[in-house]
Design a protein around this motif. Structure first.
Motif, PDB file in Angstrom:
ATOM      1  N   ALA A  65       0.838  -1.204   0.000  1.00 43.16           N
ATOM      2  CA  ALA A  65       0.000   0.000   0.000  1.00 43.16           C
ATOM      3  C   ALA A  65       0.872   1.253   0.000  1.00 43.16           C
ATOM      4  CB  ALA A  65      -0.937  -0.008   1.203  1.00 43.16           C
ATOM      5  N   CYS A  66       1.866   1.280   0.882  1.00 43.70           N
ATOM      6  CA  CYS A  66       2.724   2.460   0.979  1.00 43.70           C
ATOM      7  C   CYS A  66       3.537   2.664  -0.294  1.00 43.70           C
ATOM      8  CB  CYS A  66       3.649   2.340   2.185  1.00 43.70           C
ATOM      9  SG  CYS A  66       2.768   2.593   3.758  1.00 43.70           S
ATOM     10  N   LYS A  67       3.936   1.590  -0.920  1.00 39.14           N
ATOM     11  CA  LYS A  67       4.678   1.709  -2.182  1.00 39.14           C
ATOM     12  C   LYS A  67       3.817   2.391  -3.241  1.00 39.14           C
ATOM     13  CE  LYS A  67       7.309  -1.034  -5.515  1.00 39.14           C
ATOM     14  NZ  LYS A  67       7.760  -2.413  -5.884  1.00 39.14           N
ATOM     15  N   ASP A  68       2.550   1.977  -3.322  1.00 37.23           N
ATOM     16  CA  ASP A  68       1.648   2.603  -4.294  1.00 37.23           C
ATOM     17  C   ASP A  68       1.361   4.054  -3.935  1.00 37.23           C
ATOM     18  OD1 ASP A  68       1.371   0.633  -6.171  1.00 37.23           O
ATOM     19  OD2 ASP A  68      -0.529  -0.143  -5.420  1.00 37.23           O
ATOM     20  N   TRP A  69       1.157   4.327  -2.650  1.00 37.27           N
ATOM     21  CA  TRP A  69       0.866   5.704  -2.249  1.00 37.27           C
ATOM     22  C   TRP A  69       2.069   6.611  -2.484  1.00 37.27           C
ATOM     23  CZ3 TRP A  69      -1.654   3.734   2.891  1.00 37.27           C
ATOM     24  CH2 TRP A  69      -2.975   3.305   2.612  1.00 37.27           C
ATOM     25  N   GLU A  70       3.269   6.084  -2.255  1.00 43.24           N
ATOM     26  CA  GLU A  70       4.477   6.863  -2.537  1.00 43.24           C
ATOM     27  C   GLU A  70       4.587   7.190  -4.020  1.00 43.24           C
ATOM     28  OE1 GLU A  70       7.437   4.343  -0.887  1.00 43.24           O
ATOM     29  OE2 GLU A  70       7.033   4.952   1.196  1.00 43.24           O
ATOM     30  N   LYS A  71       4.188   6.222  -4.856  1.00 43.78           N
ATOM     31  CA  LYS A  71       4.194   6.464  -6.303  1.00 43.78           C
ATOM     32  C   LYS A  71       3.191   7.553  -6.664  1.00 43.78           C
ATOM     33  CE  LYS A  71       5.081   5.574 -10.667  1.00 43.78           C
ATOM     34  NZ  LYS A  71       6.394   5.885 -11.285  1.00 43.78           N
ATOM     35  N   ALA A  72       1.995   7.483  -6.087  1.00 39.09           N
ATOM     36  CA  ALA A  72       0.990   8.516  -6.342  1.00 39.09           C
ATOM     37  C   ALA A  72       1.482   9.887  -5.869  1.00 39.09           C
ATOM     38  CB  ALA A  72      -0.321   8.154  -5.650  1.00 39.09           C
ATOM     39  N   ALA A  73       2.166   9.897  -4.722  1.00 40.44           N
ATOM     40  CA  ALA A  73       2.705  11.153  -4.188  1.00 40.44           C
ATOM     41  C   ALA A  73       3.781  11.714  -5.118  1.00 40.44           C
ATOM     42  CB  ALA A  73       3.261  10.927  -2.784  1.00 40.44           C
ATOM     43  N   GLU A  74       4.642  10.847  -5.636  1.00 38.60           N
ATOM     44  CA  GLU A  74       5.680  11.274  -6.575  1.00 38.60           C
ATOM     45  C   GLU A  74       5.077  11.903  -7.830  1.00 38.60           C
ATOM     46  OE1 GLU A  74       8.097   7.924  -7.484  1.00 38.60           O
ATOM     47  OE2 GLU A  74       8.840   7.676  -5.431  1.00 38.60           O
ATOM     48  N   MET A  75       3.907  11.424  -8.190  1.00 39.74           N
ATOM     49  CA  MET A  75       3.225  11.941  -9.377  1.00 39.74           C
ATOM     50  C   MET A  75       2.434  13.206  -9.073  1.00 39.74           C
ATOM     51  SD  MET A  75       2.018   8.235 -10.931  1.00 39.74           S
ATOM     52  CE  MET A  75       1.501   8.798 -12.556  1.00 39.74           C
ATOM     53  N   GLY A  76       2.519  13.677  -7.823  1.00 44.24           N
ATOM     54  CA  GLY A  76       1.917  14.955  -7.462  1.00 44.24           C
ATOM     55  C   GLY A  76       0.491  14.887  -6.965  1.00 44.24           C
ATOM     56  N   LEU A  77       0.007  13.686  -6.676  1.00 45.59           N
ATOM     57  CA  LEU A  77      -1.370  13.553  -6.210  1.00 45.59           C
ATOM     58  C   LEU A  77      -1.439  13.881  -4.726  1.00 45.59           C
ATOM     59  CD1 LEU A  77      -4.208  12.716  -7.226  1.00 45.59           C
ATOM     60  CD2 LEU A  77      -3.722  10.425  -6.353  1.00 45.59           C
ATOM     61  N   GLU A  78      -2.229  14.875  -4.364  1.00 42.25           N
ATOM     62  CA  GLU A  78      -2.303  15.347  -2.988  1.00 42.25           C
ATOM     63  C   GLU A  78      -2.764  14.247  -2.036  1.00 42.25           C
ATOM     64  OE1 GLU A  78      -1.715  17.888   0.060  1.00 42.25           O
ATOM     65  OE2 GLU A  78      -1.269  18.333  -2.050  1.00 42.25           O
ATOM     66  N   LYS A  79      -3.746  13.464  -2.456  1.00 40.13           N
ATOM     67  CA  LYS A  79      -4.242  12.398  -1.585  1.00 40.13           C
ATOM     68  C   LYS A  79      -3.184  11.318  -1.368  1.00 40.13           C
ATOM     69  CE  LYS A  79      -9.182  12.938  -2.405  1.00 40.13           C
ATOM     70  NZ  LYS A  79     -10.443  12.281  -2.877  1.00 40.13           N
ATOM     71  N   GLY A  80      -2.308  11.132  -2.342  1.00 35.54           N
ATOM     72  CA  GLY A  80      -1.197  10.201  -2.163  1.00 35.54           C
ATOM     73  C   GLY A  80      -0.239  10.700  -1.105  1.00 35.54           C
ATOM     74  N   ILE A  81       0.044  11.989  -1.130  1.00 33.76           N
ATOM     75  CA  ILE A  81       0.923  12.592  -0.119  1.00 33.76           C
ATOM     76  C   ILE A  81       0.307  12.436   1.268  1.00 33.76           C
ATOM     77  CG2 ILE A  81       1.941  14.762   0.669  1.00 33.76           C
ATOM     78  CD1 ILE A  81       1.987  15.639  -2.315  1.00 33.76           C
ATOM     79  N   GLU A  82      -1.006  12.698   1.371  1.00 34.31           N
ATOM     80  CA  GLU A  82      -1.696  12.570   2.658  1.00 34.31           C
ATOM     81  C   GLU A  82      -1.654  11.132   3.171  1.00 34.31           C
ATOM     82  OE1 GLU A  82      -5.621  14.004   2.070  1.00 34.31           O
ATOM     83  OE2 GLU A  82      -4.993  16.077   1.641  1.00 34.31           O
ATOM     84  N   ALA A  83      -1.834  10.158   2.256  1.00 34.83           N
ATOM     85  CA  ALA A  83      -1.816   8.748   2.672  1.00 34.83           C
ATOM     86  C   ALA A  83      -0.440   8.358   3.200  1.00 34.83           C
ATOM     87  CB  ALA A  83      -2.216   7.856   1.502  1.00 34.83           C
ATOM     88  N   VAL A  84       0.612   8.837   2.527  1.00 38.66           N
ATOM     89  CA  VAL A  84       1.971   8.534   2.987  1.00 38.66           C
ATOM     90  C   VAL A  84       2.214   9.152   4.360  1.00 38.66           C
ATOM     91  CG1 VAL A  84       4.427   8.964   2.550  1.00 38.66           C
ATOM     92  CG2 VAL A  84       2.924   8.269   0.666  1.00 38.66           C
ATOM     93  N   GLU A  85       1.812  10.400   4.525  1.00 39.62           N
ATOM     94  CA  GLU A  85       2.012  11.084   5.800  1.00 39.62           C
ATOM     95  C   GLU A  85       1.237  10.391   6.928  1.00 39.62           C
ATOM     96  OE1 GLU A  85       3.886  13.658   6.653  1.00 39.62           O
ATOM     97  OE2 GLU A  85       4.735  13.945   4.645  1.00 39.62           O
ATOM     98  N   THR A  86       0.053   9.910   6.628  1.00 40.28           N
ATOM     99  CA  THR A  86      -0.816   9.352   7.666  1.00 40.28           C
ATOM    100  C   THR A  86      -0.465   7.918   8.017  1.00 40.28           C
ATOM    101  OG1 THR A  86      -2.613  10.780   6.899  1.00 40.28           O
ATOM    102  CG2 THR A  86      -3.218   8.912   8.297  1.00 40.28           C
ATOM    103  N   TYR A  87      -0.155   7.100   6.994  1.00 41.97           N
ATOM    104  CA  TYR A  87      -0.043   5.658   7.235  1.00 41.97           C
ATOM    105  C   TYR A  87       1.364   5.081   7.041  1.00 41.97           C
ATOM    106  CZ  TYR A  87      -5.107   5.927   6.966  1.00 41.97           C
ATOM    107  OH  TYR A  87      -6.431   6.258   7.179  1.00 41.97           O
ATOM    108  N   CYS A  88       2.258   5.842   6.434  1.00 43.93           N
ATOM    109  CA  CYS A  88       3.549   5.244   6.087  1.00 43.93           C
ATOM    110  C   CYS A  88       4.720   5.844   6.861  1.00 43.93           C
ATOM    111  CB  CYS A  88       3.796   5.389   4.575  1.00 43.93           C
ATOM    112  SG  CYS A  88       2.491   4.632   3.576  1.00 43.93           S
ATOM    113  N   LYS A  89       4.583   7.047   7.371  1.00 46.13           N
ATOM    114  CA  LYS A  89       5.688   7.644   8.132  1.00 46.13           C
ATOM    115  C   LYS A  89       5.950   6.860   9.408  1.00 46.13           C
ATOM    116  CE  LYS A  89       6.692  11.162   5.514  1.00 46.13           C
ATOM    117  NZ  LYS A  89       8.035  11.258   4.842  1.00 46.13           N
ATOM    118  N   GLU A  90       4.880   6.470  10.105  1.00 47.37           N
ATOM    119  CA  GLU A  90       5.019   5.702  11.341  1.00 47.37           C
ATOM    120  C   GLU A  90       5.698   4.360  11.065  1.00 47.37           C
ATOM    121  OE1 GLU A  90       2.137   3.410  14.548  1.00 47.37           O
ATOM    122  OE2 GLU A  90       1.361   5.190  13.495  1.00 47.37           O
TER     123      GLU A  90
END
Length: 255
Positions: free
Chosen positions: A227-252
């Motif tokens: 999940a985090c791998k996909d969200w990181e990819k979405a974040a790299e592509m500039g998707l705001e919700k991807g950035i939020e998902a990484v911050e919420t679920y993957c930083k910890e």
């Protein structure tokens, strides 16, 4: 709306020849009657049209059909130009004119549906999309669009039906897999969602939302790494919700 050019031709023919030639006892009237009968016989192979000089002339049906087709193409192209400029009202008028000339133009019907959808008139949009599919049963874009209209109307079973039909019509249509996978996810059918979104990404790897939604499917299937791998990819592509998902679920997870 489904009248053919032939019906238009026939209606013009009837309008031109509606009056019967009256019976006459004089030679002059008999001569006029004979001329009118000859004229009516000639119309069987064409259309009676009044010229600028006020005289009638016979236009061959094939020529009239060619004129209709040229007019249909011209108004269709004008409609596309207006649509691309964002002038929806003029685009709508041009596409309607195109269908008047050539009712079998499925592309004009599709554009009318898109315009009505953008105007928020979903019932009219649905009607024209259905017309487009009736004219071209393999029109996967219109099939998918029908599904999207039903999705927006929260009629999810109908939406799924048309997503399935779009994929059946076009097995390599990445957006159709994305829409169907997203709907599977909404219905908490996470394995089918995962399969569809993976297929969508293979066919269209530039859609950041597909990574976001596949990440959600992985997350609910308890595979946070994927999940985090996909969200990181979405974040790299500039998707705001991807950035939020990484911050919420993957930083910890990374600590």
């Amino acid at each position: 709306m489904k009248h053919s050019i032939y019906m238009a031709v026939i209606s013009l023919l009837l309008a031109s020849c509606g009056q019967q030639t009256p019976e006459s006892s004089t030679a002059t009237e008999r001569q006029k009657a004979a001329m009118n009968l000859n004229k009516r016989d000639s119309v069987q192979d064409g259309i009676l049209r009044m010229t600028a000089t006020g005289k009638d002339t016979i236009i061959p049906i094939e020529q009239m059909q060619n004129e209709y087709m040229r007019a249909a193409q011209s108004t269709y192209e004008a409609g596309v130009d207006y649509y691309e400029m964002g002038d929806l009202d003029n685009a709508l008028n041009q596409f309607k004119s195109s269908l008047d000339y050539f009712p079998e133009n499925s592309k004009a019907a599709h554009y009318l549906a898109r315009i009505y959808f953008e105007k928020g008139e979903k019932t009219l949009a649905l009607s024209y999309y259905e017309d487009a599919v009736e004219l071209d049963p393999k029109d996967s874009v219109s099939l998918l669009a029908i599904g999207q209209v039903y999705f927006d109307m929260r009629e999810y079973d109908q939406a799924m039906k048309y997503y399935n039909e779009a994929i059946e019509s076009a097995p390599y249509y990445g957006l159709a897999y994305y829409n169907r996978g997203t709907l599977h996810g909404m219905k908490q059918e996470f394995m089918p969602a995962l399969d569809d979104l993976t297929r969508s990404i293979k066919l269209n790897p530039d859609n950041p939302n597909a990574y976001l939604n596949r990440g959600l499917a992985y997350f609910f299937l308890e595979n946070r790494d994927a999940a985090c791998k996909d969200w990181e990819k979405a974040a790299e592509m500039g998707l705001e919700k991807g950035i939020e998902a990484v911050e919420t679920y993957c930083k910890e997870k990374s600590r």
